[in-house]
Design a protein around this motif. Sequence first.
Motif, PDB file in Angstrom:
ATOM      1  N   ARG A   1      -1.723   9.530   7.673  1.00 39.60           N
ATOM      2  CA  ARG A   1      -1.318   8.671   6.666  1.00 39.60           C
ATOM      3  C   ARG A   1       0.074   9.162   6.341  1.00 39.60           C
ATOM      4  NH1 ARG A   1      -5.715  10.149   2.936  1.00 39.60           N
ATOM      5  NH2 ARG A   1      -6.755  10.680   4.920  1.00 39.60           N
TER       6      ARG A   1
ATOM      7  N   THR B   1       4.735  -0.507   3.075  1.00 48.31           N
ATOM      8  CA  THR B   1       4.371  -1.546   3.969  1.00 48.31           C
ATOM      9  C   THR B   1       4.862  -1.183   5.624  1.00 48.31           C
ATOM     10  OG1 THR B   1       4.756  -3.197   2.301  1.00 48.31           O
ATOM     11  CG2 THR B   1       4.690  -3.864   4.603  1.00 48.31           C
TER      12      THR B   1
ATOM     13  N   ARG C   1      -3.674   0.789   0.990  1.00 47.04           N
ATOM     14  CA  ARG C   1      -4.597  -0.327   1.597  1.00 47.04           C
ATOM     15  C   ARG C   1      -5.675  -0.755   0.780  1.00 47.04           C
ATOM     16  NH1 ARG C   1      -6.528   2.265   7.051  1.00 47.04           N
ATOM     17  NH2 ARG C   1      -8.028   3.234   5.659  1.00 47.04           N
TER      18      ARG C   1
ATOM     19  N   THR D   1      -0.635   5.748   1.973  1.00 44.23           N
ATOM     20  CA  THR D   1      -1.103   4.518   2.805  1.00 44.23           C
ATOM     21  C   THR D   1      -2.579   4.339   2.854  1.00 44.23           C
ATOM     22  OG1 THR D   1      -0.727   5.585   5.064  1.00 44.23           O
ATOM     23  CG2 THR D   1       1.193   4.331   4.174  1.00 44.23           C
TER      24      THR D   1
ATOM     25  N   LYS E   1      -0.412   1.093  12.114  1.00 43.21           N
ATOM     26  CA  LYS E   1      -1.338   0.000  12.873  1.00 43.21           C
ATOM     27  C   LYS E   1      -0.738  -0.024  14.459  1.00 43.21           C
ATOM     28  CE  LYS E   1      -2.879  -2.636   8.997  1.00 43.21           C
ATOM     29  NZ  LYS E   1      -2.723  -3.991   8.490  1.00 43.21           N
TER      30      LYS E   1
ATOM     31  N   ARG F   1       2.760   1.629   7.011  1.00 46.80           N
ATOM     32  CA  ARG F   1       1.247   1.127   7.518  1.00 46.80           C
ATOM     33  C   ARG F   1       1.389   0.280   8.589  1.00 46.80           C
ATOM     34  NH1 ARG F   1      -1.541  -2.316   2.851  1.00 46.80           N
ATOM     35  NH2 ARG F   1      -3.124  -2.263   4.674  1.00 46.80           N
TER      36      ARG F   1
END
Length: 337
Positions: free
Chosen positions: A321, A258, A335, A331, A265, A261
């Motif tokens: 990734r 988590t 997702r 990741t 982002k 990711r």
Amino acid sequence: MAPAASAAPEHEPFCVLLVEDQASLRAQLCSELQRAGATEVLQAADADAALQLFKLRRPDLVLLDIRLPGSEDGYWVAQRMREAEPGGWTPIIFLSGLDGDGDLWRGIEAGGDDYLVKPVRPIVLAAKLRAMRRLRDMRRRLVQLTEELHLANQRLNEMVELDPLTGLVNRRGFDRILHSEILAARRDGTPLTLMLCDLDHFKRYNDTLGHVQGDECLKAVSRVLREVCMRPRDTAARYGGEEFALILPGTPRSGAMTFARALGKLLASRALTHPDSPGGHMLTLSGGITTCVPDATTSAESMLIRADEALYAAKAQGRNRFFSFEMQMDTIEQRHL
């Protein structure tokens, strides 16, 4: 009587605790101490009052009569005073009509620093006061210098462990922190996550835009890493070149994915351009994750090898990734779960 008004400097207060049961002698000594430069003279006539004043006011010097009313003498008082100031030091000078070697030795054993035979000559008292005041000032200065040296060493260590370009922890600091966190996680039985990150196709970035712009890009990525490390013990480090490392104490496998990711982002939201990237025109990041609850066989080297292998797997699967061997996914796959 020799004048003693200038025997001790007046630039700082100097408090003396005078312990003497005879009121007339106590008044005489108090007057002589004030002439010798004592800015305040506390007075006690017995052991209990002496200890209470000592603990309450912490004087700079104690003049202590050996013979006191009651069951406790000056030797006992000196011992209790020493017990009341662990790590500190207040000079204690005994006052007595006795001048034998045994009395002097017993006074030193009880915690005293000097011995004056009554009646005390004013010039001798002034000289002792000046010497003890000088020792007090020297000790304070030594404590101050020690504290300054400690702070300077802290700042030096921080400078030695910082990467000058990015402001992140450098490789030396990273090695120390990772070793320390492995020991802490092993002791507490908690998970520890290590991530190794690599900017995708960064050589092509430098070849296209130049190393000056490349340095600015590394700084921008470092700001993203600092921002994503929100907990006090999370550590972002520059591992070398365009490689970065993240040490995340107390982070389990699912939490590590988590976190990765969220990092991806956040980096994407900054829209850092890469004009020669085969995968598009934005700068991306690949990473390898390893998570474990360290045991006796866990070492910094073993965790680094595992994270590096995961980083290689992330690149082999298309870059941009993070891959975790423990989760057996990256990741991108997570997702879509």
